[in-house]
Design a protein around this motif. Structure first.
Motif, PDB file in Angstrom:
ATOM      1  N   GLU A 248     -20.452 -83.393 -82.714  1.00 36.62           N
ATOM      2  CA  GLU A 248     -19.577 -84.563 -82.884  1.00 36.62           C
ATOM      3  C   GLU A 248     -18.206 -84.140 -83.415  1.00 36.62           C
ATOM      4  OE1 GLU A 248     -20.272 -87.468 -81.795  1.00 36.62           O
ATOM      5  OE2 GLU A 248     -22.433 -87.252 -81.432  1.00 36.62           O
ATOM      6  N   VAL A 249     -18.210 -83.188 -84.350  1.00 39.24           N
ATOM      7  CA  VAL A 249     -16.944 -82.707 -84.922  1.00 39.24           C
ATOM      8  C   VAL A 249     -16.121 -81.997 -83.839  1.00 39.24           C
ATOM      9  CG1 VAL A 249     -15.914 -81.079 -86.573  1.00 39.24           C
ATOM     10  CG2 VAL A 249     -17.823 -82.551 -87.281  1.00 39.24           C
ATOM     11  N   ILE A 250     -16.791 -81.196 -83.029  1.00 36.47           N
ATOM     12  CA  ILE A 250     -16.086 -80.474 -81.954  1.00 36.47           C
ATOM     13  C   ILE A 250     -15.439 -81.471 -81.001  1.00 36.47           C
ATOM     14  CG2 ILE A 250     -16.432 -79.018 -79.909  1.00 36.47           C
ATOM     15  CD1 ILE A 250     -18.636 -77.543 -81.543  1.00 36.47           C
ATOM     16  N   ARG A 251     -16.208 -82.478 -80.609  1.00 41.61           N
ATOM     17  CA  ARG A 251     -15.671 -83.479 -79.681  1.00 41.61           C
ATOM     18  C   ARG A 251     -14.474 -84.193 -80.294  1.00 41.61           C
ATOM     19  NH1 ARG A 251     -20.249 -86.727 -78.694  1.00 41.61           N
ATOM     20  NH2 ARG A 251     -21.031 -84.893 -77.619  1.00 41.61           N
ATOM     21  N   ALA A 252     -14.593 -84.556 -81.565  1.00 40.50           N
ATOM     22  CA  ALA A 252     -13.499 -85.276 -82.239  1.00 40.50           C
ATOM     23  C   ALA A 252     -12.243 -84.417 -82.296  1.00 40.50           C
ATOM     24  CB  ALA A 252     -13.932 -85.660 -83.654  1.00 40.50           C
ATOM     25  N   ARG A 253     -12.422 -83.151 -82.628  1.00 40.30           N
ATOM     26  CA  ARG A 253     -11.256 -82.264 -82.734  1.00 40.30           C
ATOM     27  C   ARG A 253     -10.638 -82.004 -81.360  1.00 40.30           C
ATOM     28  NH1 ARG A 253     -10.260 -79.646 -87.260  1.00 40.30           N
ATOM     29  NH2 ARG A 253      -9.718 -77.661 -86.276  1.00 40.30           N
ATOM     30  N   ASP A 254     -11.500 -81.905 -80.346  1.00 38.41           N
ATOM     31  CA  ASP A 254     -10.976 -81.744 -78.988  1.00 38.41           C
ATOM     32  C   ASP A 254     -10.188 -82.980 -78.555  1.00 38.41           C
ATOM     33  OD1 ASP A 254     -12.046 -79.247 -78.870  1.00 38.41           O
ATOM     34  OD2 ASP A 254     -13.714 -79.761 -77.556  1.00 38.41           O
ATOM     35  N   ASP A 255     -10.567 -84.120 -79.120  1.00 33.94           N
ATOM     36  CA  ASP A 255      -9.828 -85.353 -78.824  1.00 33.94           C
ATOM     37  C   ASP A 255      -8.576 -85.491 -79.692  1.00 33.94           C
ATOM     38  OD1 ASP A 255     -11.615 -86.077 -76.902  1.00 33.94           O
ATOM     39  OD2 ASP A 255     -12.709 -87.528 -78.138  1.00 33.94           O
ATOM     40  N   GLY A 256      -8.335 -84.493 -80.552  1.00 38.91           N
ATOM     41  CA  GLY A 256      -7.110 -84.518 -81.362  1.00 38.91           C
ATOM     42  C   GLY A 256      -7.219 -85.309 -82.643  1.00 38.91           C
ATOM     43  N   LEU A 257      -8.430 -85.638 -83.051  1.00 38.94           N
ATOM     44  CA  LEU A 257      -8.585 -86.413 -84.288  1.00 38.94           C
ATOM     45  C   LEU A 257      -8.505 -85.489 -85.506  1.00 38.94           C
ATOM     46  CD1 LEU A 257     -11.535 -88.763 -83.259  1.00 38.94           C
ATOM     47  CD2 LEU A 257      -9.064 -89.205 -83.159  1.00 38.94           C
TER      48      LEU A 257
END
Ligand SMILES: [Zn+2]
Length: 469
Positions: A248-257
């Motif tokens: 979930e963290v990886i996805r969020a960071r990939d989304d620029g969050l």
């Protein structure tokens, strides 16, 4: 009075240099090439050794009231143990309980720490009761240097906040620029599994690990991220243990969050197996729990540290004795016959730097610069202490450790300095040993002896986070 650390290899998050470190007035005043004529008042020889920024442990719980007892280390014993292990700054958690003012909670923790610490310290605030007054106090606390607020999606009836409370706190944090630290486990769902296990007579510590399912850490991480996204708050997930949460963290960071996360040595080195062996497993009861090694959590966490999907290693140091504690009485034994009553927490503040050096650098999982980055530099940036803390540079506090990368030693409760009667890493041989520790230019540990005194460490008012993705 000037001090020179001579002949060592200085390593920061970005550099590795053959340099001498000149210290004056508690700060680094120069990094010198070997050819110089400086004559200091005092000299420390670091030939063949690494000269590193002192460790920063951003997750400790000294004297925390929990589960009917108190975490065994006081600010005095806990910070001294931290110093022995090469940690020169901690950020602990002040607590606001239900019905209490957050400001009063912070003041109470300031009182516990004042005059007792061996190393410098700051505080996060556990906001256990979100209401209009607490939201106002969050802003006042930012002005006092408390720039991060911890919330719990776990522990219903104790520290738990529901989604509405989380949204309100996140809105306020977004407005002030402060950070929300989240314990991401779905405590409501977990408690159903806890009760069902107990009803089946499954009372041993191992069931603590089985009922607190990794999927429910992933779910909570996802929800925390979405709530941070909708409110615009900066989110820092504490003690991430599960690959589902990391995804979930990886996805969020990939989304620029603006989402970050820490993990802890226990999740990198220990596993569900340690919770077995009858009540001995109580030593390893912490939340989130140690995970099933076969499910690949550990490898994924190491990978996350390498790829900067995880940015920090802290300890969540929160020790409870297996036998009676001289002052606090019965601790882990409170959970004999009911794993849900075992005080949650493990000792570790003294071991973090050497465990990560040994398991990370000595065993080839991460490089030296990355070691410094995840144990000192990023923690300082994440929580508004950089560049005063977290690096070796002109103008920084001379919080410096000298580590012998070839020296070995064995971890044991017989020789550690934490006020707890067991070690989670008993008998483990470490390659890489912290030999000398300086806090603000003064040697506080050398030759396995403590030279400081309580009160050397002072409160650090912190700025806002300097980390954006
Ligand atoms: Zn904690």
């Amino acid at each position: 009075m000037t001090t020179l650390i001579r002949n060592g290899t200085v390593v920061t998050a970005v550099e590795k240099m053959e340099a001498d470190v000149l210290i004056d007035g508690g700060q680094v005043v120069a990094l010198l090439g070997r050819q110089h004529t400086v004559t200091p008042t005092e000299e420390i020889d670091a030939t063949g050794k690494l000269v590193l920024p002192g460790g920063i442990d951003v997750h400790t719980h000294m004297e925390l009231p929990f589960g009917g007892t108190f975490a065994a280390d006081t600010f005095e014993t806990g910070t001294r143990a931290a110093a022995f292990g090469g940690t020169t700054t901690i950020i602990d958690f002040a607590v606001q309980t239900k019905g209490q003012s957050a400001m009063k909670g912070w003041e109470a923790w300031m009182e516990k720490a004042r005059g007792n610490c061996a190393i410098d310290y700051g505080f996060h605030m556990i906001t256990g009761d979100i209401n209009d007054q607490t939201l106002k106090e969050m802003e006042l606390l930012v002005h006092e240097g408390v720039t991060s607020f911890k919330m719990f999606m776990a522990y219903p009836g104790v520290f738990y906040s529901d989604d509405g409370e989380i949204v309100r706190a996140m809105q306020k944090a977004a407005e002030d620029g402060s950070t929300i630290c989240m314990h991401a486990e779905n405590g409501i769902a977990i408690d159903v599994y806890v009760q069902q296990a107990l009803d089946r007579g499954e009372t041993d510590p191992i069931y603590h690990g089985i009922v607190r399912k990794s999927i429910l850490e992933g779910e909570a991480a996802h929800r925390a991220i979405k709530l941070a996204q909708v409110t615009g708050a900066q989110l820092y997930i504490v003690h991430l243990s599960a690959r589902e949460a990391l995804d979930e963290v990886i996805r969020a960071r990939d989304d620029g969050l603006n989402v970050h996360a820490e993990t802890c040595p226990q999740y990198l080195f220990l596993s569900l197996d340690d919770l077995g062996n009858g009540f001995e497993g109580a030593k390893y009861v912490a939340s989130p729990p140690l995970r099933d090694a076969a499910a690949g959590h550990q490898d994924r966490l190491w990978q996350g540290l390498r790829t900067n999907d995880l940015q920090v290693v802290s300890t969540d140091h929160c020790p409870f004795c297996m036998g009676d504690h001289p002052r606090f009485g019965t601790q882990k034994q409170l959970g004999q016959g009911d794993f849900s009553k075992i005080p949650n927490g493990m000792p570790g503040v003294e071991n973090r730097m050497e465990l990560i050096f040994n398991g990370g650098v000595s065993e080839g999982r991460i490089g030296l610069n990355r070691f410094v980055e995840i144990t000192a530099t990023t923690p300082a940036k994440m929580f508004g202490l950089y560049p005063k803390k977290g690096t070796i540079a002109v103008g920084s506090d001379a919080d410096i450790i000298i580590l012998d990368p070839e020296a070995t030693h064995v971890i044991s409760a017989d020789t550690h300095h934490m006020d707890v009667d067991y070690s989670a890493y008993e008998g483990w041989e470490m390659k890489g040993r912290v030999e000398t520790v300086l806090s603000k230019g003064r040697v506080i540990v050398s030759d396995n002896t403590y030279h400081g005194q309580p009160g050397d460490g002072v409160y650090l008012p912190r700025g806002l986070s300097q980390c954006l993705i």
